[in-house]
Enzyme design. Structure first.
Site, PDB file in Angstrom:
ATOM      1  N   ARG B 130       0.937  -1.213  -0.180  1.00 15.26           N
ATOM      2  CA  ARG B 130       0.033  -0.069   0.070  1.00 15.26           C
ATOM      3  C   ARG B 130       0.692   1.264  -0.088  1.00 15.26           C
ATOM      4  NH1 ARG B 130      -3.080  -2.607   3.949  1.00 15.26           N
ATOM      5  NH2 ARG B 130      -4.737  -3.832   3.120  1.00 15.26           N
ATOM      6  N   LYS B 152       1.378  11.248 -10.915  1.00 15.64           N
ATOM      7  CA  LYS B 152       0.562  10.457 -11.676  1.00 15.64           C
ATOM      8  C   LYS B 152       1.525   9.109 -12.355  1.00 15.64           C
ATOM      9  CE  LYS B 152      -2.649  13.390 -14.080  1.00 15.64           C
ATOM     10  NZ  LYS B 152      -3.279  13.814 -15.467  1.00 15.64           N
ATOM     11  N   GLU B 194       6.550  18.846 -25.001  1.00 17.69           N
ATOM     12  CA  GLU B 194       6.077  19.224 -23.597  1.00 17.69           C
ATOM     13  C   GLU B 194       6.635  20.319 -22.872  1.00 17.69           C
ATOM     14  OE1 GLU B 194       3.490  17.307 -22.132  1.00 17.69           O
ATOM     15  OE2 GLU B 194       3.496  15.340 -22.948  1.00 17.69           O
ATOM     16  N   LYS B 235       5.401  22.989 -13.711  1.00 18.29           N
ATOM     17  CA  LYS B 235       4.341  22.176 -13.509  1.00 18.29           C
ATOM     18  C   LYS B 235       4.177  21.745 -11.789  1.00 18.29           C
ATOM     19  CE  LYS B 235       3.086  17.067 -14.304  1.00 18.29           C
ATOM     20  NZ  LYS B 235       3.294  16.001 -15.080  1.00 18.29           N
ATOM     21  N   GLU B 245      -6.158  16.739  -9.780  1.00 16.72           N
ATOM     22  CA  GLU B 245      -6.621  16.802 -11.097  1.00 16.72           C
ATOM     23  C   GLU B 245      -8.166  17.129 -10.938  1.00 16.72           C
ATOM     24  OE1 GLU B 245      -5.117  15.101 -14.481  1.00 16.72           O
ATOM     25  OE2 GLU B 245      -6.999  15.614 -15.767  1.00 16.72           O
ATOM     26  N   ARG B 249      -5.212  21.610 -12.827  1.00 18.29           N
ATOM     27  CA  ARG B 249      -4.125  20.696 -13.259  1.00 18.29           C
ATOM     28  C   ARG B 249      -4.677  20.202 -14.701  1.00 18.29           C
ATOM     29  NH1 ARG B 249      -0.868  15.932 -10.170  1.00 18.29           N
ATOM     30  NH2 ARG B 249       0.108  14.853 -11.874  1.00 18.29           N
ATOM     31  N   ASN B 253      -3.371  18.990 -19.809  1.00 15.47           N
ATOM     32  CA  ASN B 253      -3.662  17.954 -20.714  1.00 15.47           C
ATOM     33  C   ASN B 253      -3.761  18.838 -22.211  1.00 15.47           C
ATOM     34  OD1 ASN B 253      -3.913  15.641 -19.240  1.00 15.47           O
ATOM     35  ND2 ASN B 253      -5.804  16.555 -18.374  1.00 15.47           N
ATOM     36  N   HIS B 256      -3.322  16.640 -25.371  1.00 14.09           N
ATOM     37  CA  HIS B 256      -3.478  15.285 -24.719  1.00 14.09           C
ATOM     38  C   HIS B 256      -4.650  14.841 -25.414  1.00 14.09           C
ATOM     39  CE1 HIS B 256       0.465  16.366 -22.817  1.00 14.09           C
ATOM     40  NE2 HIS B 256       0.443  15.259 -22.586  1.00 14.09           N
ATOM     41  N   HIS B 260      -3.937  11.675 -27.225  1.00  9.32           N
ATOM     42  CA  HIS B 260      -4.080  10.136 -26.799  1.00  9.32           C
ATOM     43  C   HIS B 260      -4.900   9.427 -27.895  1.00  9.32           C
ATOM     44  CE1 HIS B 260      -3.385  11.300 -22.160  1.00  9.32           C
ATOM     45  NE2 HIS B 260      -2.304  11.016 -23.008  1.00  9.32           N
ATOM     46  N   HIS B 275       4.641   9.453 -27.992  1.00 11.69           N
ATOM     47  CA  HIS B 275       3.711  10.293 -27.214  1.00 11.69           C
ATOM     48  C   HIS B 275       3.982  11.761 -27.436  1.00 11.69           C
ATOM     49  CE1 HIS B 275       1.089  11.736 -23.833  1.00 11.69           C
ATOM     50  NE2 HIS B 275       2.137  12.254 -23.508  1.00 11.69           N
TER      51      HIS B 275
END
Lengths: 379, 379
Positions: B130, B152, B194, B235, B245, B249, B253, B256, B260, B275
């Protein structure tokens, strides 16, 4: 065997975790009211009901109808029953089913089942889209008083129990005490071991109350609601103080380091041992080990053993049916337990009824000698 | 092709997240200093170095020696290179390797690699026991300026990219800008997409600085350290404001949602699209779509396209080699994207250079018409 307590009032226990705070409702008839309770707190959501093949025939239709009534669109996902469902394979299948249902981040996974369904569903909810909402509808006593509260989720590894998971708090827990009427006596007693645990950790008055009221709790009615609510309060207090088990939350592991080793040694075979029985033996072992270390009076140990025996719970390793367990296996399982820190063994030990404490520097040889004596007694 | 900048001073960017705060160090020679930097912050730990078959021959021995010097016991875990490693199968294998190495909660997973290794290792660190400690040693420009910062983590599903994961913050990020000298120009340019993104989101001055300095950044030296550090600062500010997010945040994206969908449509085939290239095309699409909606001047769109083209990045769907992509496939991928909320499409749109905003009620038919025009132009 257990009488319904539908007439009892609903108790609310608040778990205070800032932005992640939530309520636990405890009482009769909550499945039928689940739709309205969920809709009031999470308006506009869709949901997946995750349950198992044993629970589905008993409760799924009622829950589904309750969600329909409240206008909550939902899909059912029925998994096989049993501890082996807490695996990577079933996690992967469940995650894929949740994604396939096109549920979004704000939607909810509703766990309708015992600890296995709750732990697995909570883990899936915690990792799908990096965290969906999660609602617990625990159907076993063990899940109502322990696993549904506090945000621990996870699956088992071949290397040990609950070694993989996340902390993911539910948005709501509905503990319907009527549902417990469908449990066998053995299942109810196994959950009761966790009830006793709260008394033994730090609530001697509660332990005394249990000694006087266990028959009424097993029979159902207000005593059962009271017992579940007091356990949830006790757990909520610990969790609010230490959400991620950096400190005193570890006290909740009383009986669990031994108990997990026993469960692992019998390969989670429920014919031989279920979790609550492992905890019962584990708590008895923790008290006898504490006595061996000169920490606690023999009378207190006897009192704990007697109460567990009074409700039909095992207290000794030799009570586990099947081949005898050997010390090397148990020591290996204990060393792999996640409560190990920097090579030293951590146990929850005790100085008396309700006087448990975290012992971080337990010497492995002392544990081995103690278990040798315990298993020799069994042979 | 990129000159070393080992002489440049190290910059420190602090990510302010309360109890989960951490530092990002940016500069040359950090792999060789990794042992001392880690030991200073996480005394007494053991570690697993997770890397891939491409990165291991380049950097693993140096990192291993640096950990040895600092007395940090460690095991290497080398995975196959490539996006397909971000799968449930590899997650399961990695988790088992970490448990098999008997690493404890306080021990660390060190990710030595690009975004794939960082995302997968961070996810594994987030779910073993955990939550173990996690250190990022990003080896691609993309990972240094984006994926290694902000917590993330995740893997891909056959249903879409990064649909499964957790938020799990690292304890330390070491962005060694010397390491980027081993990248191909295509890899460096992909990461540079980016970098450009931070200017386009809300830093028009930074975009202007990039227009003037891109050659120096590609060549290496102080401009590269400056660029990486400014991206990490940008960032870190966004993440500190909105860790999970729930709000702004989502601006990260930019490019993105389209990107994506393109990556998914080519099945993550790096021969066709990596990417950063998807993000470059996605950012150009976001600007052209904003222009079509009457939000932004044509001159600003042209300026964005010209800068991306100047460093060799693609800006149009027809720049992707192989069979043409059809609109139905792209729309299906967009609908499955995790930024969807209650059936409405969320895009990051813009009113000018550095004036992006979250548009939550984008009409699917508008997107479809726009993509039809874009793909018709390609045919």
């Amino acid at each position: 065997m257990i009488v319904s307590d539908a007439g009892a009032d609903t108790r609310t226990v608040h778990v205070d975790l800032g932005a992640r705070s939530y309520d636990i409702l405890v009482g009769g008839g909550l499945v039928a009211r689940a739709g309205q309770e969920i809709a009031a707190r999470l308006p506009g959501i869709r949901a997946a009901i995750v349950t198992d093949a044993n629970v589905a025939p008993l409760h799924l239709d009622r829950l589904s109808a309750a969600l329909d009534e409240a206008g909550i669109g939902h899909v059912p996902i029925v998994l096989p029953a049993g501890e082996t469902t807490k695996s990577f394979d079933h996690l992967m299948q469940l995650v894929d089913a949740l994604l396939g249902a096109r549920l979004e981040r704000g939607d909810a996974v509703i766990a309708l089942g015992g600890g296995v369904i709750g732990d697995l569903s909570g883990f899936a909810a915690g990792i799908v889209r990096r965290g969906m909402r999660f609602v617990q509808l625990p159907t076993s006593l063990l899940a109502q008083v322990d696993s549904s509260v506090g945000g621990k989720t996870g699956i088992n590894s071949p290397r040990g129990k609950n070694l993989i998971g996340v902390f993911h708090q539910p948005a709501l827990v509905l503990a319907d005490t009527d549902i417990l009427s469908t449990l066998s006596r053995r299942e109810f007693a196994a959950g009761y071991a966790e009830v006793v645990k709260y008394g033994l950790i730090d609530r001697p008055d509660f332990f005394e109350w249990l000694e006087a009221n266990h028959a009424a709790i097993f029979a159902g009615g207000p005593a059962r609601v009271e017992a579940v609510a007091r356990c949830c309060e006790a757990k909520a207090a610990v969790v609010a103080d230490d959400e991620r088990e950096d400190g005193n939350r570890a006290l909740l592991n009383l009986g669990h380091t031994f108990g997990h080793a026993l469960e692992s040694a019998v390969r989670y075979d429920p014919e031989r041992l279920v979790h609550g029985e492992g905890v019962a033996i584990g708590m008895a072992l923790a008290h006898r080990f504490s006595h061996r270390l000169g920490l606690i009076d023999g009378q207190d140990v006897t009192r704990v053993e007697r109460h567990l025996q009074a409700v039909g719970l095992p207290t000794r390793i030799d009570a586990i049916p099947g081949p005898a367990l050997d010390v090397d296996t148990l020591m290996d399982r204990i060393a792999q337990d996640k409560k190990v820190s920097r090579g030293q063994l951590t146990f929850i030990l005790t100085r008396g009824i309700g006087q448990s404490f975290i012992a971080k520097e337990v010497v492995p040889d002392d544990v081995r000698a103690f278990l040798s004596a315990e298993t020799a007694a069994a042979a």
